[in-house]
Write a protein that holds these residues in place. Structure first.
Motif, PDB file in Angstrom:
ATOM      1  N   GLU A 273       0.709  -1.471  -0.157  1.00  0.00           N
ATOM      2  CA  GLU A 273      -0.306  -0.625   0.079  1.00  0.00           C
ATOM      3  C   GLU A 273       0.796   1.226   0.151  1.00  0.00           C
ATOM      4  OE1 GLU A 273      -2.707  -0.604   2.949  1.00  0.00           O
ATOM      5  OE2 GLU A 273      -4.067  -1.831   2.376  1.00  0.00           O
ATOM      6  N   VAL A 274       2.382   1.205   0.659  1.00  0.00           N
ATOM      7  CA  VAL A 274       2.703   2.709   0.734  1.00  0.00           C
ATOM      8  C   VAL A 274       3.980   2.115  -0.671  1.00  0.00           C
ATOM      9  CG1 VAL A 274       2.060   2.998   3.303  1.00  0.00           C
ATOM     10  CG2 VAL A 274       4.253   1.669   2.222  1.00  0.00           C
TER      11      VAL A 274
ATOM     12  N   PRO B 213       4.177   2.677  -4.019  1.00  0.00           N
ATOM     13  CA  PRO B 213       4.307   3.824  -4.751  1.00  0.00           C
ATOM     14  C   PRO B 213       4.760   4.794  -4.082  1.00  0.00           C
ATOM     15  CG  PRO B 213       2.026   2.652  -5.056  1.00  0.00           C
ATOM     16  CD  PRO B 213       2.590   2.090  -3.538  1.00  0.00           C
ATOM     17  N   ALA B 214       4.202   5.116  -2.977  1.00  0.00           N
ATOM     18  CA  ALA B 214       4.475   6.330  -2.204  1.00  0.00           C
ATOM     19  C   ALA B 214       6.222   6.434  -1.968  1.00  0.00           C
ATOM     20  CB  ALA B 214       3.936   7.027  -1.273  1.00  0.00           C
ATOM     21  N   ALA B 215       6.988   5.418  -1.834  1.00  0.00           N
ATOM     22  CA  ALA B 215       8.267   4.986  -1.304  1.00  0.00           C
ATOM     23  C   ALA B 215       8.795   5.454  -2.279  1.00  0.00           C
ATOM     24  CB  ALA B 215       8.525   3.731  -0.957  1.00  0.00           C
ATOM     25  N   CYS B 216       8.064   5.450  -3.786  1.00  0.00           N
ATOM     26  CA  CYS B 216       9.787   5.039  -4.653  1.00  0.00           C
ATOM     27  C   CYS B 216       9.662   6.631  -5.139  1.00  0.00           C
ATOM     28  CB  CYS B 216       7.991   4.370  -6.090  1.00  0.00           C
ATOM     29  SG  CYS B 216       8.434   2.733  -5.763  1.00  0.00           S
ATOM     30  N   LEU B 217       7.855   7.441  -5.059  1.00  0.00           N
ATOM     31  CA  LEU B 217       7.897   9.399  -5.550  1.00  0.00           C
ATOM     32  C   LEU B 217       8.663   9.639  -4.635  1.00  0.00           C
ATOM     33  CD1 LEU B 217       3.922   9.360  -6.196  1.00  0.00           C
ATOM     34  CD2 LEU B 217       5.962   9.353  -7.464  1.00  0.00           C
ATOM     35  N   LEU B 218       8.819   8.939  -2.982  1.00  0.00           N
ATOM     36  CA  LEU B 218       9.948   9.567  -2.579  1.00  0.00           C
ATOM     37  C   LEU B 218      11.118   9.342  -2.719  1.00  0.00           C
ATOM     38  CD1 LEU B 218       9.644  11.547   0.524  1.00  0.00           C
ATOM     39  CD2 LEU B 218      10.171   9.009   1.905  1.00  0.00           C
TER      40      LEU B 218
ATOM     41  N   LYS C 153      11.919  12.471  -5.483  1.00  0.00           N
ATOM     42  CA  LYS C 153      11.437  13.633  -4.856  1.00  0.00           C
ATOM     43  C   LYS C 153      12.964  14.072  -4.019  1.00  0.00           C
ATOM     44  CE  LYS C 153       8.482  16.520  -2.334  1.00  0.00           C
ATOM     45  NZ  LYS C 153       7.285  16.834  -2.016  1.00  0.00           N
TER      46      LYS C 153
ATOM     47  N   CYS D 116       9.973   1.946   2.012  1.00  0.00           N
ATOM     48  CA  CYS D 116       8.081   1.845   2.271  1.00  0.00           C
ATOM     49  C   CYS D 116       7.767   1.179   4.022  1.00  0.00           C
ATOM     50  CB  CYS D 116       8.392   0.312   1.871  1.00  0.00           C
ATOM     51  SG  CYS D 116       7.921   0.364   0.241  1.00  0.00           S
TER      52      CYS D 116
ATOM     53  N   LEU E 216       7.707   5.006   5.839  1.00  0.00           N
ATOM     54  CA  LEU E 216       6.044   5.385   5.710  1.00  0.00           C
ATOM     55  C   LEU E 216       5.120   4.069   6.009  1.00  0.00           C
ATOM     56  CD1 LEU E 216       7.011   5.650   2.104  1.00  0.00           C
ATOM     57  CD2 LEU E 216       6.908   7.522   4.087  1.00  0.00           C
ATOM     58  N   TYR E 217       5.527   3.205   6.502  1.00  0.00           N
ATOM     59  CA  TYR E 217       4.626   1.779   7.225  1.00  0.00           C
ATOM     60  C   TYR E 217       5.194   2.020   8.350  1.00  0.00           C
ATOM     61  CZ  TYR E 217       2.324  -2.522   7.580  1.00  0.00           C
ATOM     62  OH  TYR E 217       1.383  -3.850   8.344  1.00  0.00           O
TER      63      TYR E 217
END
Length: 378
Positions: free
Chosen positions: A173-174, A176-181, A184, A263, A266-267
């Motif tokens: 679940e996290v 995609p956000a980890a890749c973007l982080l 960025k 991940c 964030l998780y």
């Protein structure tokens, strides 16, 4: 004995796959922020062409012993290609220092830290055990080293990646956000992800590249030492095989480990609160069902043993270049003893010294690549 192309690749992977892919990635994220993973990955992409060039020249300019076995590496490229014995000896000295630093101390020290955290084992016990197991293989000679690397490195790598895969499924679940982080943060001037306030673009680039070079050793030239021992006569064939070591080591292994770490930040942010720079990977693996961080400790120990064995060969070839085969028995004894000492010395001293040694090895090797670039063919 001369090595097969796969044996040369396995020996290279044995030396490069290790604590750099696990502990090294953890320190990169802790000190440089999540963006360091991006720069580590870029180092791997660019490093494949560098590894090809190193291995090509080492096969081209290698020497043959009286028994028909080959010996080579950047020191022989400097000697036979550039006709500069002084730089050849400088590189060999740096390789010898790296064998005791990168090869011994970082591996033994990282296993000690993990074993103490997971099983509360004494550093002295861990050091003695590592020295004994590694010594059994080293004293068996090149045939023993090659056989162990061929049989164990692929299996250990698969098991570790399988564990990482399970964690990424858990963190899906996290992800995609980890890749973007990571992307960025790689270009951000400030970073506070995971409590790493103060990490900047400069830190991300510095620690990402430093840990990338530490793991794949592209530009440092050590993989070319194993490549030169191949029985293949055509330089480009072995160069193509050997360059894949950088792909598996950094483009795959370091990236997967980095994704697991980010991940987890964030998780479960609480799991990384207060952990030191080497503990981010262990914090992530606590979520692995049933086995927890014990899986990571066992994987780390297995990688460390193969790295200790692979690097012992690089140091042996450097010793042979400097003083001949008569110095090899003393080198092996010193190497085994350093495994123990590496298990009990401070961790920060270990990592800082390895970065310095890597930098010293890059200069003569890259100089040879530049001066002999017209001899390299694809």
């Amino acid at each position: 004995m001369n090595l097969s192309p796969f044996s040369a690749l396995a020996t290279t992977l044995a030396a490069t796959l290790g604590t750099g892919n696990i502990i090294g990635v953890s320190t990169a994220v802790a000190l440089g922020g999540p963006g360091a993973i991006f720069w580590c990955w870029i180092t791997g992409i660019l490093g494949m062409s560098t590894a090809y060039s190193e291995c090509y020249l080492s096969v081209l300019y290698r020497s043959r012993n009286d028994d028909g076995t080959y010996k080579g590496g950047p020191m022989y490229v400097l000697k036979n290609g550039l006709h500069n014995q002084t730089l050849g000896r400088l590189y060999a000295l740096c390789t010898l220092a790296a064998a005791f630093g990168v090869g011994c101390t970082t591996q033994a020290n990282s296993v000690t830290q993990a074993a103490a955290a997971s099983f509360r084992l004494s550093p002295h016990l861990v050091g003695i055990t590592l020295a004994f197991l590694t010594g059994l293989v080293i004293l068996g000679g090149m045939k023993s080293i090659a056989n162990l690397c061929e049989r164990t490195v692929p299996a250990i790598s698969f098991v570790y990646l399988f564990g990482c895969g399970l964690l990424l499924i858990l963190y899906r679940e996290v992800l995609p956000a980890a890749c973007l982080l990571i992307i960025k943060d790689a270009f951000s001037f400030t970073s506070a992800a995971g409590g790493m306030a103060g990490a900047t673009l400069q830190h991300a680039v510095r620690y990402g590249i430093a840990r990338g070079l530490f793991t794949n050793e592209a530009g440092i030239g050590t993989s070319a030492i194993a490549a030169a021992a191949s029985h293949v006569d055509e330089p480009r064939i072995q160069a193509y095989v050997s360059m894949t070591a950088v792909f598996w080591d950094t483009v795959v292994m370091c990236l997967i480990t980095g994704l697991v770490i980010v991940c987890n930040i964030l998780y479960d942010p609480a799991s990384v609160a207060g952990v030191n720079e080497t503990g981010l990977t262990a914090a992530a693996f606590t979520h692995l069902p049933y086995v927890g961080d014990s899986f990571l400790t066992i994987s780390l120990a297995a990688f460390a043993v193969t790295t200790l064995i692979g690097w012992s060969y690089f140091g042996e070839k450097a010793t042979e270049y400097l003083v001949g085969k008569k110095g090899i028995p003393l080198y092996k004894l010193a190497y085994i003893l350093m495994i123990y000492f590496g298990a009990v010395i401070p961790m920060h001293l270990v990592w800082e010294s390895t970065d310095l040694i890597n930098a010293l090895m890059v200069f003569p090797n890259v100089l040879a690549l530049y001066c002999l670039r017209n001899r390299i063919k694809s």
